[in-house]
Motif scaffolding. Sequence first.
Motif, mmCIF file in Angstrom:
data_model
loop_
_atom_site.group_PDB
_atom_site.id
_atom_site.type_symbol
_atom_site.label_atom_id
_atom_site.label_comp_id
_atom_site.label_asym_id
_atom_site.label_seq_id
_atom_site.Cartn_x
_atom_site.Cartn_y
_atom_site.Cartn_z
ATOM 1 N N THR A 1 0.834 -1.198 0.000
ATOM 2 C CA THR A 1 0.000 0.000 0.000
ATOM 3 C C THR A 1 0.870 1.249 0.000
ATOM 4 O OG1 THR A 1 -0.179 0.033 2.415
ATOM 5 C CG2 THR A 1 -1.857 -1.218 1.209
ATOM 6 N N GLY A 2 0.221 2.393 0.061
ATOM 7 C CA GLY A 2 0.910 3.666 -0.054
ATOM 8 C C GLY A 2 1.468 4.224 1.231
ATOM 9 N N PHE A 3 1.707 3.384 2.212
ATOM 10 C CA PHE A 3 2.331 3.866 3.448
ATOM 11 C C PHE A 3 3.800 4.171 3.209
ATOM 12 C CE2 PHE A 3 -1.307 2.288 5.794
ATOM 13 C CZ PHE A 3 -1.362 3.143 6.879
ATOM 14 N N ASP A 4 4.253 5.275 3.753
ATOM 15 C CA ASP A 4 5.677 5.577 3.844
ATOM 16 C C ASP A 4 6.134 4.862 5.113
ATOM 17 O OD1 ASP A 4 8.131 6.647 4.646
ATOM 18 O OD2 ASP A 4 7.663 8.624 3.857
ATOM 19 N N TYR A 5 6.897 3.797 4.961
ATOM 20 C CA TYR A 5 7.234 2.952 6.102
ATOM 21 C C TYR A 5 8.159 3.631 7.101
ATOM 22 C CZ TYR A 5 5.148 -0.629 3.190
ATOM 23 O OH TYR A 5 4.286 -1.352 2.401
ATOM 24 N N ALA A 6 8.898 4.620 6.677
ATOM 25 C CA ALA A 6 9.790 5.338 7.603
ATOM 26 C C ALA A 6 8.980 6.106 8.639
ATOM 27 C CB ALA A 6 10.709 6.282 6.834
ATOM 28 N N SER A 7 7.876 6.693 8.210
ATOM 29 C CA SER A 7 7.057 7.495 9.125
ATOM 30 C C SER A 7 5.726 6.829 9.457
ATOM 31 C CB SER A 7 6.777 8.866 8.506
ATOM 32 O OG SER A 7 6.039 8.707 7.295
ATOM 33 N N MET A 8 5.417 5.727 8.764
ATOM 34 C CA MET A 8 4.123 5.033 8.882
ATOM 35 C C MET A 8 2.966 6.014 8.695
ATOM 36 S SD MET A 8 4.570 1.872 8.801
ATOM 37 C CE MET A 8 2.897 1.308 9.105
ATOM 38 N N THR A 9 3.125 6.869 7.668
ATOM 39 C CA THR A 9 2.061 7.797 7.276
ATOM 40 C C THR A 9 1.596 7.426 5.874
ATOM 41 O OG1 THR A 9 3.657 9.387 6.387
ATOM 42 C CG2 THR A 9 2.966 9.691 8.698
ATOM 43 N N ILE A 10 0.402 7.907 5.528
ATOM 44 C CA ILE A 10 -0.155 7.635 4.214
ATOM 45 C C ILE A 10 -0.901 8.871 3.736
ATOM 46 C CG2 ILE A 10 -2.279 6.579 5.129
ATOM 47 C CD1 ILE A 10 -2.072 4.545 2.776
ATOM 48 N N SER A 11 -0.726 9.219 2.475
ATOM 49 C CA SER A 11 -1.403 10.364 1.877
ATOM 50 C C SER A 11 -2.887 10.057 1.706
ATOM 51 C CB SER A 11 -0.778 10.661 0.509
ATOM 52 O OG SER A 11 -1.535 11.622 -0.187
ATOM 53 N N ASP A 12 -3.690 11.090 1.644
ATOM 54 C CA ASP A 12 -5.113 10.933 1.327
ATOM 55 C C ASP A 12 -5.337 10.778 -0.173
ATOM 56 O OD1 ASP A 12 -5.912 11.188 3.990
ATOM 57 O OD2 ASP A 12 -6.123 13.366 3.837
ATOM 58 N N ASP A 13 -4.360 11.178 -0.996
ATOM 59 C CA ASP A 13 -4.492 11.205 -2.447
ATOM 60 C C ASP A 13 -4.132 9.848 -3.056
ATOM 61 O OD1 ASP A 13 -4.687 12.984 -4.974
ATOM 62 O OD2 ASP A 13 -2.773 11.906 -5.193
ATOM 63 N N VAL A 14 -5.013 9.292 -3.879
ATOM 64 C CA VAL A 14 -4.779 7.967 -4.443
ATOM 65 C C VAL A 14 -3.557 7.934 -5.357
ATOM 66 C CG1 VAL A 14 -6.328 8.183 -6.444
ATOM 67 C CG2 VAL A 14 -5.895 5.929 -5.427
ATOM 68 N N VAL A 15 -3.305 8.979 -6.129
ATOM 69 C CA VAL A 15 -2.140 8.987 -7.008
ATOM 70 C C VAL A 15 -0.857 9.018 -6.185
ATOM 71 C CG1 VAL A 15 -0.927 10.243 -8.834
ATOM 72 C CG2 VAL A 15 -3.417 9.989 -8.936
ATOM 73 N N GLU A 16 -0.835 9.829 -5.144
ATOM 74 C CA GLU A 16 0.339 9.833 -4.253
ATOM 75 C C GLU A 16 0.516 8.471 -3.591
ATOM 76 O OE1 GLU A 16 0.080 13.131 -1.532
ATOM 77 O OE2 GLU A 16 -0.014 14.589 -3.172
ATOM 78 N N GLN A 17 -0.582 7.820 -3.237
ATOM 79 C CA GLN A 17 -0.476 6.475 -2.673
ATOM 80 C C GLN A 17 0.110 5.506 -3.700
ATOM 81 O OE1 GLN A 17 -3.703 4.691 -0.515
ATOM 82 N NE2 GLN A 17 -4.270 6.620 0.483
ATOM 83 N N ALA A 18 -0.339 5.596 -4.955
ATOM 84 C CA ALA A 18 0.198 4.721 -5.996
ATOM 85 C C ALA A 18 1.696 4.951 -6.177
ATOM 86 C CB ALA A 18 -0.548 4.941 -7.312
ATOM 87 N N GLU A 19 2.105 6.212 -6.170
ATOM 88 C CA GLU A 19 3.531 6.533 -6.294
ATOM 89 C C GLU A 19 4.321 5.925 -5.147
ATOM 90 O OE1 GLU A 19 3.266 10.775 -6.535
ATOM 91 O OE2 GLU A 19 2.839 10.744 -8.690
ATOM 92 N N GLN A 20 3.795 6.015 -3.924
ATOM 93 C CA GLN A 20 4.487 5.443 -2.761
ATOM 94 C C GLN A 20 4.487 3.920 -2.830
ATOM 95 O OE1 GLN A 20 6.184 7.237 -0.221
ATOM 96 N NE2 GLN A 20 6.978 5.169 0.094
ATOM 97 N N CYS A 21 3.381 3.321 -3.274
ATOM 98 C CA CYS A 21 3.358 1.864 -3.475
ATOM 99 C C CYS A 21 4.521 1.448 -4.362
ATOM 100 C CB CYS A 21 2.066 1.424 -4.170
ATOM 101 S SG CYS A 21 0.546 1.467 -3.245
ATOM 102 N N LEU A 22 4.678 2.151 -5.471
ATOM 103 C CA LEU A 22 5.712 1.792 -6.431
ATOM 104 C C LEU A 22 7.112 2.033 -5.890
ATOM 105 C CD1 LEU A 22 3.889 3.035 -9.619
ATOM 106 C CD2 LEU A 22 4.255 0.650 -8.917
#
Length: 131
Positions: free
Chosen positions: A35-56
């Motif tokens: 998923t789109g969690f930034d594992y360093a901070s364990m945060t996730i954006s509300d924006d689906v495109v930003e989540q997709a970018e983080q997933c990748l």
Amino acid sequence: MAERMHVLSGSTFEEQIGYARAVVDGDWVHVSGTTGFDYASMTISDDVVEQAEQCLRNIGDALAEAGSGFADVVRVRYLLPDREDFEPCWPTLRRCFGEVRPAATMMVCGLADPRMRIEIEVDARRRAATG
């Protein structure tokens, strides 16, 4: 016997649930639904495109640690709770997979946390095995 290695990302979910971000089994790399969690901070954006970018980014890190990369992906699965969220992600997904053209499936389903708007899972070959 095939070589088996676990790739861990540092996500708290891996420890809590009991899985690895990726499993290398011989020539194959199986990356868990990511998923789109930034594992360093364990945060996730509300924006689906930003989540997709983080997933990748998360998937790219796991593939690299496993000795593989996006060019080696043969299968991708997209999971989204809302089908309308898929099309806005296409340009982001195309940047990683447009040249590779892996077999792909998109499924509409519930995800583990309501903040999660996309989850991506891939299977890849290891570079050493492909060339």
